[in-house]
Design a protein around this motif. Sequence first.
Motif, PDB file in Angstrom:
ATOM      1  N   HIS A  80       0.697   4.284  -3.056  1.00  0.00           N
ATOM      2  CA  HIS A  80      -0.269   4.652  -2.730  1.00  0.00           C
ATOM      3  C   HIS A  80      -0.133   5.868  -1.693  1.00  0.00           C
ATOM      4  O   HIS A  80      -0.358   7.215  -1.256  1.00  0.00           O
ATOM      5  N   GLU A 113       0.910  -1.117  -0.233  1.00  0.00           N
ATOM      6  CA  GLU A 113       0.149   0.035  -0.147  1.00  0.00           C
ATOM      7  C   GLU A 113       0.964   1.253   0.077  1.00  0.00           C
ATOM      8  O   GLU A 113       0.862   2.625  -0.400  1.00  0.00           O
ATOM      9  N   ASN A 155     -10.031  -3.216   1.799  1.00  0.00           N
ATOM     10  CA  ASN A 155      -8.716  -2.726   0.577  1.00  0.00           C
ATOM     11  C   ASN A 155     -10.177  -1.546   0.404  1.00  0.00           C
ATOM     12  O   ASN A 155     -11.442  -1.715   0.831  1.00  0.00           O
ATOM     13  N   ALA A 156      -9.071  -0.624  -0.067  1.00  0.00           N
ATOM     14  CA  ALA A 156      -9.998   0.918  -1.078  1.00  0.00           C
ATOM     15  C   ALA A 156     -11.223   0.461  -1.693  1.00  0.00           C
ATOM     16  O   ALA A 156     -11.812   1.054  -1.463  1.00  0.00           O
ATOM     17  N   GLU A 157     -11.272  -0.589  -2.588  1.00  0.00           N
ATOM     18  CA  GLU A 157     -12.254  -0.936  -3.291  1.00  0.00           C
ATOM     19  C   GLU A 157     -13.561  -1.501  -2.475  1.00  0.00           C
ATOM     20  O   GLU A 157     -14.853  -0.900  -3.293  1.00  0.00           O
ATOM     21  N   ARG A 158     -13.576  -1.901  -1.123  1.00  0.00           N
ATOM     22  CA  ARG A 158     -14.120  -2.030  -0.464  1.00  0.00           C
ATOM     23  C   ARG A 158     -15.322  -0.510   0.455  1.00  0.00           C
ATOM     24  O   ARG A 158     -16.749  -1.201   1.298  1.00  0.00           O
ATOM     25  N   ARG A 212     -19.121   0.276   0.257  1.00  0.00           N
ATOM     26  CA  ARG A 212     -20.098  -1.222  -0.321  1.00  0.00           C
ATOM     27  C   ARG A 212     -20.037  -1.668   0.188  1.00  0.00           C
ATOM     28  O   ARG A 212     -19.624  -2.543   1.450  1.00  0.00           O
ATOM     29  N   GLU A 246     -14.356   3.871   5.536  1.00  0.00           N
ATOM     30  CA  GLU A 246     -13.250   4.062   5.443  1.00  0.00           C
ATOM     31  C   GLU A 246     -12.576   3.879   6.015  1.00  0.00           C
ATOM     32  O   GLU A 246     -13.083   5.005   7.799  1.00  0.00           O
ATOM     33  N   ARG A 287      -7.717   1.737   3.255  1.00  0.00           N
ATOM     34  CA  ARG A 287      -8.061   0.680   3.650  1.00  0.00           C
ATOM     35  C   ARG A 287      -9.963   1.085   4.387  1.00  0.00           C
ATOM     36  O   ARG A 287     -10.080   1.990   4.894  1.00  0.00           O
TER      37      ARG A 287
END
Length: 333
Positions: free
Chosen positions: A224, A220, A297-300, A303, A324, A229
Amino acid sequence: MKPSEAMLNTEGTGPEPAQDALIDAYSRAVAAVADSAGPAVVRVQSAAPGRRGGGLGSGVVIAGDGLVLTNSHVVAAARRVRVGLPEGGDREAEVLGDDPATDLALLRVELPRGAATATLGDSKVLKRGHLVVGIGNPLGFESTVTAGIVSALGRSLRSQSGHLIDDVIQTDAALNPGNSGGALVAASGQVVGINTAMIAGAQGLAFAVSSNTARFVIGEFIAHGRVRRAHLGIAAQTVPLARRVALAIHAGANAVRIGEVQAGGPADLAGLRVGDILVALESVTIAGADDLLRLLNAERIGRPVQVSLLREGRLVTRTVTAQERVQPAAARR
C-alpha cells in the motif's frame, strides 16, 4: 585462594583452560555474526527540511533488489536519502514507506551486483539473556560491532514522533547516536530487531523494534505504500501467562497487558481498563503485541471486534469498534 588467584592457571600465567575456551567460543560467535550480517548494514543520511545536515543513522539491506530497512526518525520525512555502502561510495535511495508509529522506514536503492543481504528472523524465539550483536554506524564510525544480551522483551517505548512503539526489545549492547536503523542480530546470524533508541546518560539501556513487527510493516509498505491500520487506543505490552491460566482459557503462553487507555478512544468507550490482559481478538489468540498489531489491519477499521480479556481473574468479552490510526501530516507527506 584469593579470587584473583582463582583466575590463573597453576603457573599463574593466564586464564584457566575452561575459561579460556569459554571466552574463545564467545568471541567466535560474535565474530561469525559480524561476518555474516555486517556487510548488509549501510549508512543512511537524509536531508530533511528544517534539519541542519539531515539525519544520520544506519540501515539494513534485506533484499537483493535494494530494499533497505531503517528508522523513520533517520529518514525524518525526507522523500529521498543517501545510502553509504560498506564497500565505499554512496547512492541516492527512494523512500518507499515511512511509519512513525513503529519508527520504521523502507528504502530502495540500486545495489552493486552480489551485494550482501541480511535475513529477518523470528523475534519470538528470543529470551532474556540471549546473546545479541548490534551493528551500525555510531557517531559516524562505520561498521561498528557491539555485543550484549537481551535484557527484556515486550517493552513499550515512545518514539521521537510521540507515538508509543509496542513489543520493543531491550538490550544492554552499547549503542550510540548513529546506530539507529542498524541491525540487532541473534547468534544465529538472523536480524531480530532494528535498533531504534538509546537512553542518553544511561548505560546498558538500548532498544530495538522487533523483526516480527518489521515484517508486518514491510508487507504494508510494499502492498500500500503506507501502513493503514486500525487501533484500539491502548498501549500494549507482551506479558507471559501462568501455565495453569493459559490451559484453563485455551490461550497461548503470552498475552497482551493494557498499560494505558487513550481517553475517548475505542477501548475507553468500550470499558477496557489499564491492567486488562487481552488474550484473543475475534477468537484468534493474541500471543503478543506484534500479533495484535497485525490483527488490527485495515479491514478492522470502523468494524466492531470482539476481544476476550482477563480481568481480576475472570475471562470476559467486550466489543470494541476499532478506529483508523491517523498519522501526522508530516509523516503522510
